[in-house]
Design a protein around this motif. Structure first.
Motif, mmCIF file in Angstrom:
data_model
loop_
_atom_site.group_PDB
_atom_site.id
_atom_site.type_symbol
_atom_site.label_atom_id
_atom_site.label_comp_id
_atom_site.label_asym_id
_atom_site.label_seq_id
_atom_site.Cartn_x
_atom_site.Cartn_y
_atom_site.Cartn_z
ATOM 1 N N LEU A 39 16.762 20.887 42.265
ATOM 2 C CA LEU A 39 16.002 21.953 41.635
ATOM 3 C C LEU A 39 15.860 21.616 40.157
ATOM 4 O O LEU A 39 16.862 21.428 39.457
ATOM 5 N N VAL A 40 14.633 21.522 39.689
ATOM 6 C CA VAL A 40 14.362 21.169 38.295
ATOM 7 C C VAL A 40 13.925 22.415 37.544
ATOM 8 O O VAL A 40 13.011 23.131 37.986
ATOM 9 N N ARG A 41 14.587 22.689 36.428
ATOM 10 C CA ARG A 41 14.101 23.705 35.514
ATOM 11 C C ARG A 41 13.026 23.048 34.661
ATOM 12 O O ARG A 41 13.311 22.159 33.862
ATOM 13 N N VAL A 42 11.799 23.442 34.862
ATOM 14 C CA VAL A 42 10.675 22.800 34.191
ATOM 15 C C VAL A 42 10.657 23.204 32.721
ATOM 16 O O VAL A 42 10.752 24.387 32.389
ATOM 17 N N LYS A 43 10.547 22.230 31.847
ATOM 18 C CA LYS A 43 10.432 22.479 30.420
ATOM 19 C C LYS A 43 8.986 22.364 29.938
ATOM 20 O O LYS A 43 8.577 23.082 29.024
ATOM 21 N N ALA A 44 8.242 21.454 30.528
ATOM 22 C CA ALA A 44 6.840 21.267 30.163
ATOM 23 C C ALA A 44 6.139 20.559 31.309
ATOM 24 O O ALA A 44 6.757 19.842 32.092
ATOM 25 N N CYS A 45 4.820 20.776 31.402
ATOM 26 C CA CYS A 45 4.035 20.149 32.466
ATOM 27 C C CYS A 45 2.674 19.773 31.901
ATOM 28 O O CYS A 45 1.979 20.620 31.318
ATOM 29 N N GLY A 46 2.297 18.512 32.059
ATOM 30 C CA GLY A 46 1.044 18.028 31.519
ATOM 31 C C GLY A 46 -0.145 18.368 32.401
ATOM 32 O O GLY A 46 -0.022 18.507 33.617
ATOM 33 N N LEU A 47 -1.312 18.500 31.769
ATOM 34 C CA LEU A 47 -2.566 18.728 32.487
ATOM 35 C C LEU A 47 -3.208 17.393 32.840
ATOM 36 O O LEU A 47 -3.107 16.430 32.067
ATOM 37 N N LEU A 168 7.311 14.390 26.563
ATOM 38 C CA LEU A 168 7.712 13.779 27.831
ATOM 39 C C LEU A 168 6.752 14.148 28.961
ATOM 40 O O LEU A 168 6.557 13.369 29.895
ATOM 41 N N ALA A 169 6.131 15.316 28.858
ATOM 42 C CA ALA A 169 5.212 15.763 29.906
ATOM 43 C C ALA A 169 3.850 15.074 29.824
ATOM 44 O O ALA A 169 2.954 15.400 30.595
ATOM 45 N N THR A 170 3.691 14.098 28.929
ATOM 46 C CA THR A 170 2.472 13.292 28.893
ATOM 47 C C THR A 170 2.564 12.065 29.782
ATOM 48 O O THR A 170 1.573 11.341 29.935
ATOM 49 N N VAL A 171 3.731 11.801 30.367
ATOM 50 C CA VAL A 171 4.005 10.487 30.946
ATOM 51 C C VAL A 171 3.695 10.367 32.432
ATOM 52 O O VAL A 171 3.033 9.425 32.873
ATOM 53 N N ALA A 172 4.173 11.316 33.230
ATOM 54 C CA ALA A 172 4.333 11.079 34.667
ATOM 55 C C ALA A 172 3.063 10.604 35.359
ATOM 56 O O ALA A 172 3.089 9.635 36.119
ATOM 57 N N ILE A 173 1.942 11.247 35.117
ATOM 58 C CA ILE A 173 0.713 10.858 35.802
ATOM 59 C C ILE A 173 -0.094 9.859 34.979
ATOM 60 O O ILE A 173 -0.492 8.800 35.472
ATOM 61 N N GLU A 330 8.742 1.357 23.328
ATOM 62 C CA GLU A 330 7.587 0.470 23.501
ATOM 63 C C GLU A 330 6.278 1.210 23.734
ATOM 64 O O GLU A 330 5.204 0.604 23.667
ATOM 65 N N ILE A 331 6.346 2.487 24.037
ATOM 66 C CA ILE A 331 5.148 3.315 24.141
ATOM 67 C C ILE A 331 5.380 4.571 23.324
ATOM 68 O O ILE A 331 6.523 4.888 22.966
ATOM 69 N N ARG A 332 4.302 5.260 22.995
ATOM 70 C CA ARG A 332 4.427 6.463 22.186
ATOM 71 C C ARG A 332 3.625 7.588 22.837
ATOM 72 O O ARG A 332 2.577 7.339 23.429
ATOM 73 N N PRO A 333 4.105 8.826 22.742
ATOM 74 C CA PRO A 333 3.364 9.929 23.344
ATOM 75 C C PRO A 333 2.094 10.217 22.552
ATOM 76 O O PRO A 333 2.069 10.123 21.321
ATOM 77 N N MET A 334 1.020 10.545 23.272
ATOM 78 C CA MET A 334 -0.233 10.962 22.636
ATOM 79 C C MET A 334 -0.452 12.435 22.979
ATOM 80 O O MET A 334 -1.214 12.773 23.883
#
Length: 365
Positions: A39-47, A168-173, A330-334
């Motif tokens: 069970l994950v407590r969601v902190k942020a979710c990207g569009l 961090l929510a910019t990464v997964a997809i 090595e990567i940066r969030p946009m």
């Protein structure tokens, strides 16, 4: 440990259509992890475009236009989702950053309290390479536009970094899609990669990840976004629709061809993208925001020995690689903008208007 509540906030999609079918609930039941689940407590979710396209039913073969966020006509129920039909109600959101709050029977209790991102591809872990046995977070099962979500523990990727939850929510997809596109096309240091739609989440990730491999990149984007994209060090930044793409390439990088086109745009520009591929070049695609129906001269395809790659399901190794890139700097969030969960309609409208550079996310706190 904080007690797990019985109910939570959630944005729930109740059918294909407009914003009226994407409804905010204050008292949606909190899911409980089953055997081997977390069970994950969601902190942020990207569009992502996937959210918009699924809501509107754009994936249906009945739809031939580019993505607009509008409502399409016709019977979309059987093929309106990312992998076919979709069951409603559904909590969307596949780009999840959060903290493991609880685990089910047989799951690793050491995960509890770990900060993580969540692999959006849900696999048959007895046959993880089988493309026919995959489903998608936020499409086939409930995702992250809620305070809590459940996922197989093997989809949990702990991460240690100083990025914010929104970053961090910019990464997964976006980044996994981009890395998969580059993997399939075997992009390396000798390549020149053309990136249409470079200002979006996947496009900006492609610039970073191709650059990380030593490749030269050429970005296509609206002039208003060139300043932000210059921070990612492409070899050249060109207008979104150059009148003469070959000439524009010649003027900026000294050659009128590229070895790879990494495309999420498609639409009317598709022939121009194919025409600038060198002999033996590779076209790698994971989207069609300008339109899914394109014109292709098969003579260009076979006479120039081109190779085309479609990309949706990425290999299990992609996510652990991204975590390493993050932790190594090595990567940066946009991150273009963040909104509260309750403002998801407003966030999606901003996403649809495409005035941003990078990613838009919603946060839970």
């Amino acid at each position: 440990m904080t007690a797990i509540p019985e109910t939570m906030r959630a944005f729930v999609l109740h059918g294909h259509g407009g914003f009226e079918l994407l409804r905010f609930h204050h008292d949606w039941p909190v899911p409980r992890p089953g055997p081997g689940e977390a069970l994950v407590r969601v902190k942020a979710c990207g569009l992502n475009n996937t959210d918009i396209n699924t809501r509107t039913g754009w994936y249906s073969k009945a739809v031939t236009k580019g993505t607009t966020g509008g409502t399409y006509e016709g019977d979309l129920e059987d093929d309106g989702g990312w992998d076919g039909g979709i069951e409603f109600p559904r909590i969307q959101g596949g780009d999840v950053a959060g903290v493991v709050a609880e685990v089910g029977e047989g799951a690793d209790r050491e995960l509890i309290g770990k900060r993580c991102i969540v692999d959006t591809i849900l696999r048959d872990w007895d046959d993880p390479q089988n493309l026919e046995k995959t489903t998608y977070l936020g499409s086939a099962v409930d995702g992250g536009y809620a305070d809590y979500m459940v996922v197989d523990q093997r989809n949990i990727c702990p991460v240690e970094c100083n990025w914010s939850d929104a970053e961090l929510a910019t990464v997964a997809i976006s980044y996994s899609t981009a890395e998969n596109m580059l993997n399939r096309a075997s992009v390396g240091k000798d390549d020149v990669v053309l990136v249409p739609g470079a200002s979006g989440g996947v496009g900006s990730a492609l610039l970073q990840l191709a650059g990380r491999r030593g490749a030269r990149t050429v970005a296509l984007a609206s002039p208003s976004k060139h300043g932000e994209l210059s921070k990612l060090d492409p070899a050249a930044i060109l207008p979104r629709q150059p009148e003469d793409l070959k000439q524009a390439l010649r003027d900026t990088i000294g050659r009128d061809t590229v070895s790879v086109v990494a495309d999420v745009v498609g639409g009317p520009q598709f022939p121009a993208f194919i025409d600038v591929l060198e002999r033996g070049g590779r076209y790698t695609c994971s989207g069609a925001i300008a339109g899914p129906i394109v014109e292709l001269d098969l003579r260009t395809f076979y006479l120039h020995d081109l190779t085309f790659f479609g990309n949706t399901i990425f290999e299990p190794k992609v996510f652990p690689s991204l975590v390493k890139y993050i932790e190594a700097g090595e990567i940066r969030p946009m991150l273009a903008a963040s909104y509260r969960l309750e403002s998801l309609h407003e966030a999606q409208q901003a996403f649809i208007e495409k005035k941003h550079t990078g990613n838009i996310v919603v946060t839970m706190e």
